[in-house]
Each structure stands twice: as structure tokens, then as C-alpha cells.
Design an enzyme around this catalytic site. Sequence first.
Site, PDB file in Angstrom:
ATOM      1  CB  CYS A  86      -0.975  -0.041   1.183  1.00  9.06           C
ATOM      2  SG  CYS A  86      -2.379   1.088   1.005  1.00  9.06           S
ATOM      3  CG  HIS A 195      -3.399  -3.768   3.390  1.00 11.27           C
ATOM      4  ND1 HIS A 195      -2.419  -3.138   4.122  1.00 11.27           N
ATOM      5  CD2 HIS A 195      -4.076  -2.791   2.747  1.00 11.27           C
ATOM      6  CE1 HIS A 195      -2.494  -1.832   3.927  1.00 11.27           C
ATOM      7  NE2 HIS A 195      -3.492  -1.594   3.091  1.00 11.27           N
ATOM      8  CD  GLU A 197      -0.683  -5.766   5.798  1.00 12.10           C
ATOM      9  OE1 GLU A 197      -1.045  -4.575   5.909  1.00 12.10           O
ATOM     10  OE2 GLU A 197      -0.452  -6.303   4.686  1.00 12.10           O
TER      11      GLU A 197
END
Length: 228
Positions: A86, A195, A197
Site C-alpha cells: 500500500c 494488504h 498481512e
Amino acid sequence: MRIAIIVFPGSNCDVDLFEALHSVCNTDAQYVSYREKSLADFDAVMIPGGFSYGDYLRCGAIARFSNIMPEVVKFARAGKPVLGICNGFQILTEAGLLPGALKKNNNLKFICKTAALTVENNATLFTKQYHSKEKIYLPIAHADGSYYAEKNVLSQLEDQQQVVFRYADENPNGSLNNIAGIINERGNVLGMMPHPERAVESLLGNVDGLRVFKSLLEGKVRTKEASR
């Protein structure tokens, strides 16, 4: 594997990234301040999402001049793994480590949702555990995530299989060629807007992002316990 998580003023996904690496993958992950001037002894570098320096001027434009960035550039040019997520992707383009730029979403609104992606290249350091053209789902959260590059750059990215992730069912931000993530020519620097994660635990309902980290950690991995 010892992984540096670069933290800038305004980073807000650094803890998410740390927990994915440390708690889920049991890896020796450490926060590294933007003020530092060394990445010695690290095996990989990751730049998390957020709003570094408030996204003033352009997203990532000020972070690019932080103390740590010359070391990140040197690290990448040495062929070591670098992942920007990002805002991290935006910083990598500003630093010249990846081509193109991320501009405001076509609808000029912040988008926060789960996006469908296809894995366009599963032969990278970061995607070895995926299947080619596999459809996965990852969260996105950005206002400036529309990938742009000149026609010749886009052609090179496509011809050299540097497009790693592509938006599948819809293009949420207007990225050219539906691009969601790209890698450099050498194959060691990946930038992606989604994302991974935030999709590493079944408790949260999605583990599609876990294999980004597992792919990188494949082979010889030095966990925190093993390095003591």
C-alpha cells in the site's frame, strides 16, 4: 530470516505486518525507524501501509527522503528481498525502485473492502506457493491506489511478466491494466496495494495473504528462537 519493518511517521499497518511475521509466521521481525541509517544483518525489508508524513505532496514523496531510504535502495540493488504494501508500494515508486506511480482512485474516494485478485506470476520470491492464475481475496484500503505508467512501461511490465497481481472481478480504483502489484526486473522488489498481512489467520476469515510471506520464508528460515 531477519526482517526489517520500516516505520515512518504516519505508518499505521506496521503492527499488523509485525504480527503476521512474528506471531503467525514465527519469524524474527523487527521495527526499524525511518531515522536509522543501516540495515546491516537483515535478510529482507518490508515497508508497511499507512499515511507516511500525512501523504503531503504525494503519497510516499516525503518518506522517500528519510534517512533509511538510501539503505533500502542499496539493499534492493544488492538483490535482497523488499516488499512494499500500500503506502509502501507508493514509497517504492517514489524511490525509483519500481516503475510508474500510484494516483488518486478514479472515484476520488477512500476504498476499504475485500478485492478479488488473480495471481499473474507465481514464479517470484513472494508468490511461489500460489498457483498461476489462482483467484484470491485480499483487503484493500487506499485513496491513492490507481496504478499509472506510460504505455512503453506497461508493455514492458506485461512482456516481462512483472505484473504479479491483477484485480479480478472489478477494478476498484482505475489502475491501468487492472494492476494490483508489480515486481522489478530483477525479481526481488515487490509492490502491491492489497494488504496480505490482514489475511493470514483463519480466525479473521481469510488466509489468502499468508502465502506471500510463506513463499519468501521458504527454505532456510531463521526464527527468533533459532537465532538466540
